[in-house]
Design a protein around this motif. Sequence first.
Motif, PDB file in Angstrom:
ATOM      1  N   MET A   1     -11.923   9.301 -22.166  1.00 48.16           N
ATOM      2  CA  MET A   1     -10.619   9.115 -21.560  1.00 48.16           C
ATOM      3  C   MET A   1     -10.477   7.665 -21.123  1.00 48.16           C
ATOM      4  SD  MET A   1      -8.877  10.996 -18.249  1.00 48.16           S
ATOM      5  CE  MET A   1     -10.273  10.768 -17.198  1.00 48.16           C
ATOM      6  N   GLU A   2      -9.365   7.077 -21.452  1.00 47.86           N
ATOM      7  CA  GLU A   2      -9.066   5.713 -21.028  1.00 47.86           C
ATOM      8  C   GLU A   2      -8.740   5.687 -19.544  1.00 47.86           C
ATOM      9  OE1 GLU A   2      -8.898   2.871 -22.863  1.00 47.86           O
ATOM     10  OE2 GLU A   2      -9.312   3.788 -24.800  1.00 47.86           O
ATOM     11  N   LYS A   3      -9.346   4.759 -18.823  1.00 45.57           N
ATOM     12  CA  LYS A   3      -8.988   4.592 -17.419  1.00 45.57           C
ATOM     13  C   LYS A   3      -7.792   3.667 -17.324  1.00 45.57           C
ATOM     14  CE  LYS A   3     -13.368   5.518 -15.237  1.00 45.57           C
ATOM     15  NZ  LYS A   3     -14.384   5.046 -14.311  1.00 45.57           N
ATOM     16  N   ILE A   4      -7.097   3.801 -16.221  1.00 45.49           N
ATOM     17  CA  ILE A   4      -5.952   2.929 -15.997  1.00 45.49           C
ATOM     18  C   ILE A   4      -6.180   2.132 -14.719  1.00 45.49           C
ATOM     19  CG2 ILE A   4      -4.312   4.391 -17.211  1.00 45.49           C
ATOM     20  CD1 ILE A   4      -3.317   5.393 -14.533  1.00 45.49           C
ATOM     21  N   ASN A   5      -5.535   1.003 -14.638  1.00 48.54           N
ATOM     22  CA  ASN A   5      -5.540   0.162 -13.454  1.00 48.54           C
ATOM     23  C   ASN A   5      -4.140   0.171 -12.872  1.00 48.54           C
ATOM     24  OD1 ASN A   5      -8.293  -1.291 -13.484  1.00 48.54           O
ATOM     25  ND2 ASN A   5      -7.574  -1.444 -15.587  1.00 48.54           N
ATOM     26  N   ILE A   6      -4.070   0.199 -11.561  1.00 43.76           N
ATOM     27  CA  ILE A   6      -2.789   0.190 -10.867  1.00 43.76           C
ATOM     28  C   ILE A   6      -2.629  -1.175 -10.216  1.00 43.76           C
ATOM     29  CG2 ILE A   6      -1.343   1.308  -9.136  1.00 43.76           C
ATOM     30  CD1 ILE A   6      -2.318   3.202 -11.424  1.00 43.76           C
ATOM     31  N   ILE A   7      -1.524  -1.843 -10.496  1.00 44.89           N
ATOM     32  CA  ILE A   7      -1.246  -3.152  -9.906  1.00 44.89           C
ATOM     33  C   ILE A   7       0.055  -3.078  -9.129  1.00 44.89           C
ATOM     34  CG2 ILE A   7      -0.654  -5.562 -10.370  1.00 44.89           C
ATOM     35  CD1 ILE A   7      -2.475  -5.461 -12.807  1.00 44.89           C
ATOM     36  N   PHE A   8      -0.050  -3.361  -7.837  1.00 42.24           N
ATOM     37  CA  PHE A   8       1.123  -3.521  -6.987  1.00 42.24           C
ATOM     38  C   PHE A   8       1.369  -5.016  -6.850  1.00 42.24           C
ATOM     39  CE2 PHE A   8      -0.494   0.567  -5.645  1.00 42.24           C
ATOM     40  CZ  PHE A   8       0.639   1.301  -5.333  1.00 42.24           C
ATOM     41  N   THR A   9       2.621  -5.421  -6.983  1.00 41.41           N
ATOM     42  CA  THR A   9       2.964  -6.820  -6.731  1.00 41.41           C
ATOM     43  C   THR A   9       4.133  -6.867  -5.758  1.00 41.41           C
ATOM     44  OG1 THR A   9       4.483  -6.938  -8.612  1.00 41.41           O
ATOM     45  CG2 THR A   9       2.206  -7.603  -9.016  1.00 41.41           C
ATOM     46  N   GLY A  10       4.185  -7.939  -4.993  1.00 43.77           N
ATOM     47  CA  GLY A  10       5.306  -8.122  -4.087  1.00 43.77           C
ATOM     48  C   GLY A  10       4.880  -8.203  -2.642  1.00 43.77           C
ATOM     49  N   LEU A  11       5.843  -7.962  -1.784  1.00 44.09           N
ATOM     50  CA  LEU A  11       5.633  -8.049  -0.345  1.00 44.09           C
ATOM     51  C   LEU A  11       5.318  -6.670   0.210  1.00 44.09           C
ATOM     52  CD1 LEU A  11       8.651 -10.386   0.499  1.00 44.09           C
ATOM     53  CD2 LEU A  11       6.285 -11.029  -0.012  1.00 44.09           C
ATOM     54  N   PHE A  12       4.710  -6.629   1.385  1.00 38.85           N
ATOM     55  CA  PHE A  12       4.410  -5.362   2.050  1.00 38.85           C
ATOM     56  C   PHE A  12       5.709  -4.794   2.613  1.00 38.85           C
ATOM     57  CE2 PHE A  12       0.051  -7.293   3.052  1.00 38.85           C
ATOM     58  CZ  PHE A  12      -0.536  -6.696   1.961  1.00 38.85           C
ATOM     59  N   ARG A  13       6.375  -4.006   1.821  1.00 41.75           N
ATOM     60  CA  ARG A  13       7.613  -3.353   2.249  1.00 41.75           C
ATOM     61  C   ARG A  13       7.384  -1.856   2.288  1.00 41.75           C
ATOM     62  NH1 ARG A  13      11.703  -6.525  -1.736  1.00 41.75           N
ATOM     63  NH2 ARG A  13      11.417  -8.567  -0.797  1.00 41.75           N
ATOM     64  N   ASN A  14       8.082  -1.195   3.151  1.00 45.17           N
ATOM     65  CA  ASN A  14       8.049   0.251   3.261  1.00 45.17           C
ATOM     66  C   ASN A  14       6.615   0.794   3.262  1.00 45.17           C
ATOM     67  OD1 ASN A  14       8.462   3.034   3.141  1.00 45.17           O
ATOM     68  ND2 ASN A  14      10.368   2.779   2.028  1.00 45.17           N
ATOM     69  N   PHE A  15       5.949   0.588   4.374  1.00 42.09           N
ATOM     70  CA  PHE A  15       4.551   0.991   4.509  1.00 42.09           C
ATOM     71  C   PHE A  15       4.358   2.485   4.261  1.00 42.09           C
ATOM     72  CE2 PHE A  15       0.731   1.742   7.366  1.00 42.09           C
ATOM     73  CZ  PHE A  15      -0.171   1.355   6.402  1.00 42.09           C
ATOM     74  N   ASP A  16       5.329   3.304   4.620  1.00 37.47           N
ATOM     75  CA  ASP A  16       5.199   4.754   4.409  1.00 37.47           C
ATOM     76  C   ASP A  16       5.082   5.095   2.920  1.00 37.47           C
ATOM     77  OD1 ASP A  16       5.281   5.293   7.148  1.00 37.47           O
ATOM     78  OD2 ASP A  16       7.444   5.562   7.149  1.00 37.47           O
ATOM     79  N   LEU A  17       5.945   4.502   2.099  1.00 37.45           N
ATOM     80  CA  LEU A  17       5.872   4.754   0.651  1.00 37.45           C
ATOM     81  C   LEU A  17       4.598   4.173   0.060  1.00 37.45           C
ATOM     82  CD1 LEU A  17       9.488   4.254  -0.770  1.00 37.45           C
ATOM     83  CD2 LEU A  17       8.203   6.374  -0.495  1.00 37.45           C
ATOM     84  N   LEU A  18       4.229   2.983   0.506  1.00 33.58           N
ATOM     85  CA  LEU A  18       3.013   2.355   0.003  1.00 33.58           C
ATOM     86  C   LEU A  18       1.799   3.211   0.350  1.00 33.58           C
ATOM     87  CD1 LEU A  18       1.416   0.047  -1.269  1.00 33.58           C
ATOM     88  CD2 LEU A  18       1.510  -1.134   0.945  1.00 33.58           C
ATOM     89  N   LYS A  19       1.734   3.671   1.577  1.00 31.40           N
ATOM     90  CA  LYS A  19       0.605   4.500   2.014  1.00 31.40           C
ATOM     91  C   LYS A  19       0.522   5.777   1.178  1.00 31.40           C
ATOM     92  CE  LYS A  19      -1.400   6.497   6.175  1.00 31.40           C
ATOM     93  NZ  LYS A  19      -1.268   6.721   7.600  1.00 31.40           N
ATOM     94  N   LYS A  20       1.657   6.415   0.941  1.00 31.24           N
ATOM     95  CA  LYS A  20       1.696   7.628   0.119  1.00 31.24           C
ATOM     96  C   LYS A  20       1.194   7.340  -1.301  1.00 31.24           C
ATOM     97  CE  LYS A  20       4.902  11.351  -1.038  1.00 31.24           C
ATOM     98  NZ  LYS A  20       6.266  11.856  -0.924  1.00 31.24           N
ATOM     99  N   SER A  21       1.634   6.240  -1.860  1.00 34.25           N
ATOM    100  CA  SER A  21       1.191   5.854  -3.207  1.00 34.25           C
ATOM    101  C   SER A  21      -0.304   5.600  -3.242  1.00 34.25           C
ATOM    102  CB  SER A  21       1.930   4.593  -3.667  1.00 34.25           C
ATOM    103  OG  SER A  21       3.296   4.848  -3.858  1.00 34.25           O
ATOM    104  N   ILE A  22      -0.798   4.848  -2.271  1.00 37.15           N
ATOM    105  CA  ILE A  22      -2.227   4.519  -2.235  1.00 37.15           C
ATOM    106  C   ILE A  22      -3.061   5.782  -2.079  1.00 37.15           C
ATOM    107  CG2 ILE A  22      -4.032   3.325  -0.915  1.00 37.15           C
ATOM    108  CD1 ILE A  22      -2.249   1.490  -2.687  1.00 37.15           C
ATOM    109  N   GLU A  23      -2.636   6.687  -1.225  1.00 37.02           N
ATOM    110  CA  GLU A  23      -3.375   7.949  -1.046  1.00 37.02           C
ATOM    111  C   GLU A  23      -3.463   8.702  -2.374  1.00 37.02           C
ATOM    112  OE1 GLU A  23      -5.054   8.813   1.526  1.00 37.02           O
ATOM    113  OE2 GLU A  23      -4.203   7.672   3.182  1.00 37.02           O
ATOM    114  N   ASP A  24      -2.358   8.776  -3.093  1.00 36.90           N
ATOM    115  CA  ASP A  24      -2.349   9.498  -4.377  1.00 36.90           C
ATOM    116  C   ASP A  24      -3.183   8.791  -5.440  1.00 36.90           C
ATOM    117  OD1 ASP A  24      -0.731  11.366  -3.199  1.00 36.90           O
ATOM    118  OD2 ASP A  24       1.020  10.977  -4.442  1.00 36.90           O
ATOM    119  N   PHE A  25      -3.042   7.478  -5.553  1.00 33.60           N
ATOM    120  CA  PHE A  25      -3.811   6.744  -6.566  1.00 33.60           C
ATOM    121  C   PHE A  25      -5.305   6.762  -6.242  1.00 33.60           C
ATOM    122  CE2 PHE A  25       0.292   4.409  -7.549  1.00 33.60           C
ATOM    123  CZ  PHE A  25       0.476   5.050  -8.768  1.00 33.60           C
ATOM    124  N   THR A  26      -5.639   6.800  -4.962  1.00 31.27           N
ATOM    125  CA  THR A  26      -7.045   6.895  -4.552  1.00 31.27           C
ATOM    126  C   THR A  26      -7.640   8.224  -5.008  1.00 31.27           C
ATOM    127  OG1 THR A  26      -6.649   5.450  -2.650  1.00 31.27           O
ATOM    128  CG2 THR A  26      -8.607   6.821  -2.567  1.00 31.27           C
TER     129      THR A  26
END
Length: 117
Positions: A1-26
């Motif tokens: 299975m091919e692994k994927i990399n997740i890249i976030f770019t930009g400013l720290f906006r909307n910490f709630d959405l970012l936290k939710k995304s990080i929890e899921d990608f983790t």
Amino acid sequence: MEKINIIFTGLFRNFDLLKKSIEDFTKLKKKGIVDKIVFSTWDYEVKNNEEIASFLKKKGVLVLANKEPENRGIGNIFCQMKSLEEALKIVDKDSFVLKTRPDLYIKTFLMLDEFES
């Protein structure tokens, strides 16, 4: 299975959405689906948001604190390009890359279905 990399770019906006995304990608990283999670932003952004940067590092996210280009370009295009370029330097060149934003949430179960089938 091919692994994927997740890249976030930009400013720290909307910490709630970012936290939710990080929890899921983790979770996907623990399952071996995701290789690296990278957040590429500007040095002053990391300095001014130590709580967010600390959370990301605790979750195993590679936080890149880049120097912002002096010439931002129309619509900040040079900033966007520079941030992505720096993140791409640390991921496997032959891997899949999902480039996203910190103010956007992607339902990761869709990725899980794709990679587990």
